[in-house]
Scaffold this motif. Structure first.
Motif, PDB file in Angstrom:
ATOM      1  N   TYR A  65      -1.828   3.472  -1.009  1.00 23.28           N
ATOM      2  CA  TYR A  65      -1.977   3.828  -2.725  1.00 23.28           C
ATOM      3  C   TYR A  65      -1.679   3.581  -3.683  1.00 23.28           C
ATOM      4  O   TYR A  65      -1.059   3.279  -4.181  1.00 23.28           O
ATOM      5  CB  TYR A  65      -3.189   4.485  -2.633  1.00 23.28           C
ATOM      6  N   ALA A  66      -0.678   4.864  -3.192  1.00 22.48           N
ATOM      7  CA  ALA A  66       0.768   5.504  -4.126  1.00 22.48           C
ATOM      8  C   ALA A  66       1.900   4.336  -4.248  1.00 22.48           C
ATOM      9  O   ALA A  66       2.241   3.825  -5.140  1.00 22.48           O
ATOM     10  CB  ALA A  66       0.849   6.495  -3.505  1.00 22.48           C
ATOM     11  N   ILE A  67       2.268   4.005  -2.646  1.00 28.12           N
ATOM     12  CA  ILE A  67       3.237   2.868  -2.480  1.00 28.12           C
ATOM     13  C   ILE A  67       2.569   1.608  -3.562  1.00 28.12           C
ATOM     14  O   ILE A  67       3.617   0.750  -4.364  1.00 28.12           O
ATOM     15  CB  ILE A  67       3.564   2.520  -1.367  1.00 28.12           C
ATOM     16  N   ARG A  68       1.722   0.925  -3.325  1.00 26.65           N
ATOM     17  CA  ARG A  68       1.110   0.042  -4.338  1.00 26.65           C
ATOM     18  C   ARG A  68       1.133   0.357  -5.859  1.00 26.65           C
ATOM     19  O   ARG A  68       0.054  -0.871  -6.302  1.00 26.65           O
ATOM     20  CB  ARG A  68      -0.082  -0.245  -3.706  1.00 26.65           C
TER      21      ARG A  68
ATOM     22  N   LYS B 138     -10.433  -2.936   1.182  1.00 26.77           N
ATOM     23  CA  LYS B 138     -10.000  -4.074   2.037  1.00 26.77           C
ATOM     24  C   LYS B 138      -8.203  -4.231   1.745  1.00 26.77           C
ATOM     25  O   LYS B 138      -7.845  -3.548   0.664  1.00 26.77           O
ATOM     26  CB  LYS B 138     -10.283  -5.219   1.324  1.00 26.77           C
ATOM     27  N   GLY B 139      -7.442  -4.825   1.642  1.00 21.42           N
ATOM     28  CA  GLY B 139      -5.886  -4.883   1.895  1.00 21.42           C
ATOM     29  C   GLY B 139      -4.894  -3.869   2.570  1.00 21.42           C
ATOM     30  O   GLY B 139      -3.705  -3.903   2.030  1.00 21.42           O
ATOM     31  N   MET B 140      -5.293  -3.303   3.234  1.00 25.74           N
ATOM     32  CA  MET B 140      -4.709  -2.004   3.986  1.00 25.74           C
ATOM     33  C   MET B 140      -3.574  -2.273   4.503  1.00 25.74           C
ATOM     34  O   MET B 140      -3.806  -2.680   4.834  1.00 25.74           O
ATOM     35  CB  MET B 140      -5.779  -0.690   3.809  1.00 25.74           C
ATOM     36  N   ALA B 141      -2.542  -1.808   4.249  1.00 33.94           N
ATOM     37  CA  ALA B 141      -1.838  -1.406   5.768  1.00 33.94           C
ATOM     38  C   ALA B 141      -2.355  -1.448   6.773  1.00 33.94           C
ATOM     39  O   ALA B 141      -2.740  -0.657   6.999  1.00 33.94           O
ATOM     40  CB  ALA B 141      -0.615  -1.271   5.321  1.00 33.94           C
ATOM     41  N   ARG B 142      -1.820  -2.867   7.772  1.00 39.46           N
ATOM     42  CA  ARG B 142      -3.091  -1.955   9.316  1.00 39.46           C
ATOM     43  C   ARG B 142      -2.044  -1.479  10.174  1.00 39.46           C
ATOM     44  O   ARG B 142      -2.824  -1.503  10.853  1.00 39.46           O
ATOM     45  CB  ARG B 142      -2.704  -3.882   9.562  1.00 39.46           C
ATOM     46  N   SER B 143      -0.595  -0.901   9.978  1.00 40.93           N
ATOM     47  CA  SER B 143      -0.084  -0.399  10.686  1.00 40.93           C
ATOM     48  C   SER B 143       0.527   0.102  10.735  1.00 40.93           C
ATOM     49  O   SER B 143       1.662   0.551   9.389  1.00 40.93           O
ATOM     50  CB  SER B 143       0.726  -1.200  12.028  1.00 40.93           C
ATOM     51  N   ILE B 144       1.435   1.504  11.428  1.00 43.84           N
ATOM     52  CA  ILE B 144       2.401   2.742  10.639  1.00 43.84           C
ATOM     53  C   ILE B 144       3.869   1.489   9.828  1.00 43.84           C
ATOM     54  O   ILE B 144       4.616   1.536   9.396  1.00 43.84           O
ATOM     55  CB  ILE B 144       2.735   3.858  11.019  1.00 43.84           C
TER      56      ILE B 144
ATOM     57  N   TRP C 155       6.115  -1.404   3.671  1.00 43.80           N
ATOM     58  CA  TRP C 155       6.118  -1.553   1.962  1.00 43.80           C
ATOM     59  C   TRP C 155       6.797  -0.708   1.416  1.00 43.80           C
ATOM     60  O   TRP C 155       7.242  -0.506  -0.112  1.00 43.80           O
ATOM     61  CB  TRP C 155       4.242  -0.637   1.630  1.00 43.80           C
ATOM     62  N   TRP C 156       6.948   1.025   2.005  1.00 44.11           N
ATOM     63  CA  TRP C 156       8.190   1.748   0.975  1.00 44.11           C
ATOM     64  C   TRP C 156       8.971   1.020   1.339  1.00 44.11           C
ATOM     65  O   TRP C 156      10.348   1.743   0.171  1.00 44.11           O
ATOM     66  CB  TRP C 156       7.890   2.876   2.157  1.00 44.11           C
TER      67      TRP C 156
ATOM     68  N   PRO D  62      13.408  -4.218   0.581  1.00 45.25           N
ATOM     69  CA  PRO D  62      13.282  -2.964  -0.349  1.00 45.25           C
ATOM     70  C   PRO D  62      11.956  -3.407  -0.247  1.00 45.25           C
ATOM     71  O   PRO D  62      10.836  -4.737   0.182  1.00 45.25           O
ATOM     72  CB  PRO D  62      13.860  -3.243  -1.355  1.00 45.25           C
ATOM     73  N   GLY D  63      10.430  -2.623  -0.557  1.00 47.38           N
ATOM     74  CA  GLY D  63       9.558  -2.712  -0.665  1.00 47.38           C
ATOM     75  C   GLY D  63       9.161  -2.547  -1.854  1.00 47.38           C
ATOM     76  O   GLY D  63       9.294  -2.945  -3.121  1.00 47.38           O
ATOM     77  N   TYR D  64       7.537  -2.306  -2.639  1.00 50.85           N
ATOM     78  CA  TYR D  64       6.629  -1.773  -3.712  1.00 50.85           C
ATOM     79  C   TYR D  64       8.002  -1.089  -4.644  1.00 50.85           C
ATOM     80  O   TYR D  64       7.935  -1.576  -5.641  1.00 50.85           O
ATOM     81  CB  TYR D  64       5.394  -1.340  -3.373  1.00 50.85           C
ATOM     82  N   CYS D  65       8.511   0.047  -4.054  1.00 51.06           N
ATOM     83  CA  CYS D  65       9.140   0.756  -5.309  1.00 51.06           C
ATOM     84  C   CYS D  65      10.531  -0.017  -5.870  1.00 51.06           C
ATOM     85  O   CYS D  65      10.906  -0.536  -4.397  1.00 51.06           O
ATOM     86  CB  CYS D  65       8.848   2.122  -4.673  1.00 51.06           C
TER      87      CYS D  65
END
Length: 237
Positions: free
Chosen positions: A121-124, A161-167, A173-174, A180-183
């Motif tokens: 949640y925080a990353i997005r 819904k839309g949560m990352a499906r795996s590490i 995302w990171w 680069p990801g969302y940050c």
């Protein structure tokens, strides 16, 4: 402040384990919400840095599976994830205070919790990307529990819904220096006040721009105080 050579727009997301053992950290945040802006700025001034804009968001987490189990027993259940928008400080400090005062330490005792979903949640988050300024996109996690494997609670009625499906997807995302990801890559920071246990060890070993201040499992971070939080945050910025 015009003499400071380093100036930043700072976004901070607090990911807070909201189970019963965590009342120490919750009380610290509740008591300091109104003064946090000035306190952090003071620490930054000591480092010859200036914060031009500061926003804070809160993600409070528990356990999706435990929520469903309580509902099946006829109990209301403790919400597994509570998320706010960003609050701009100091203008919205009272709104931040109201939000954190609404958080009550409930449930838990059945370590681990869904901390990785909170990080997701925080990353997005809707990070500030204003042009022409330096940025810091900071995620801070407080917990005394292990983290469930990502997706452990995906059968829950509350699972997003839309949560990352795996590490692996969460890692994407990171982001990395090459992808680069969302940050913003140069702006991101992950600060973990977490035990050196399952779930968190992968992040500390595999993710860049990540620092961990190990906590004692099951201790509720009772050893942590406000001064230490400020010192760790200012060092990360």
């Amino acid at each position: 402040m015009s003499n400071y050579s380093l100036r930043y727009n700072v976004d901070i997301v607090f990911c807070i384990d909201c189970t019963e053992s965590m009342d120490n950290v919750l009380n610290i945040i509740k008591e300091r919400a109104l003064s946090f802006y000035e306190d952090l700025l003071d620490r930054m001034r000591q480092k010859q840095k200036a914060v031009d804009a500061l926003r804070v968001r809160v993600v409070a987490f528990r356990d999706y599976v435990a929520y469903d189990q309580e509902r099946k027993k006829g109990n209301p259940g403790n919400e597994p994830m509570l998320v706010t928008d960003f609050f701009r400080l100091p203008e919205e400090a009272e709104k931040l205070e109201l939000a954190v005062r609404s958080l009550q330490p409930r449930g838990g005792g059945d370590d681990p919790e869904d901390g990785l979903e909170a990080v997701a949640y925080a990353i997005r988050s809707d990070w500030d990307r204003s042009p022409g300024v330096k940025h810091r996109h900071v995620i801070v996690v407080w917990t005394d529990a292990q983290a469930h494997e990502l997706g452990f609670g995906k059968a829950s009625s509350r699972y997003p819904k839309g949560m990352a499906r795996s590490i692996g997807e969460l890692t994407a995302w990171w982001g990395t220096p090459s992808a680069p990801g969302y940050c913003l890559q140069g702006a991101k920071r992950l600060v973990l006040f977490t035990p050196k246990e399952e779930g968190w060890d992968f992040l500390t070993e595999q993710w860049d721009q990540t620092v961990q201040f190990p906590s004692k499992a099951g201790n509720g971070l009772s050893e942590l105080d406000y001064e230490e939080i400020l010192n760790c945050l200012s060092a990360s910025l």
